[in-house]
Design a protein around this motif. Structure first.
Motif: not given
Length: 77
Positions: A6, A8, A43, A47
Motif C-alpha cells: 500500500k 502513499n 481498502y 488507495t
C-alpha cells in the motif's frame, strides 16, 4: 501467495498478502492489475498499490513499511 504494498506517493505504508486464486494464478506482471483491483475493493478506490516480490524476483527487493519506490528504476529502496 502474492504481496502488495500500500503506497502513499512513493512511500510504502503496509504490505498485505493475497491468495494466488484471487489473482487467477497468473504470474507477475499479469497478476498486478488483478491484485490492485482486489486491494482497492478492500481498502478503497483512492488507495495506491504495487505488487512486491517476497524473493526479490522483481522490483529490486521486497518492499517493507517505510521503504520508498523509485519509478525511474521500478525498484523499492
Amino acid at each position: 501467495m502474492a504481496h502488495f504494498a500500500k503506497m502513499n506517493g512513493n512511500n510504502c505504508e503496509e504490505i498485505i498478502v493475497i491468495n494466488n486464486e484471487v489473482l487467477e494464478n497468473k504470474p507477475f506482471p499479469e497478476s498486478e492489475p488483478i491484485g490492485i483491483a482486489f486491494c482497492k475493493s478492500l481498502y478503497g478506490a483512492n488507495t495506491e498499490w504495487l505488487q512486491t516480490s517476497f524473493n526479490a524476483s522483481f522490483r529490486g527487493k521486497y518492499a517493507g513499511r517505510g521503504m520508498t519506490y523509485d519509478p525511474a528504476t521500478d525498484t523499492f529502496n
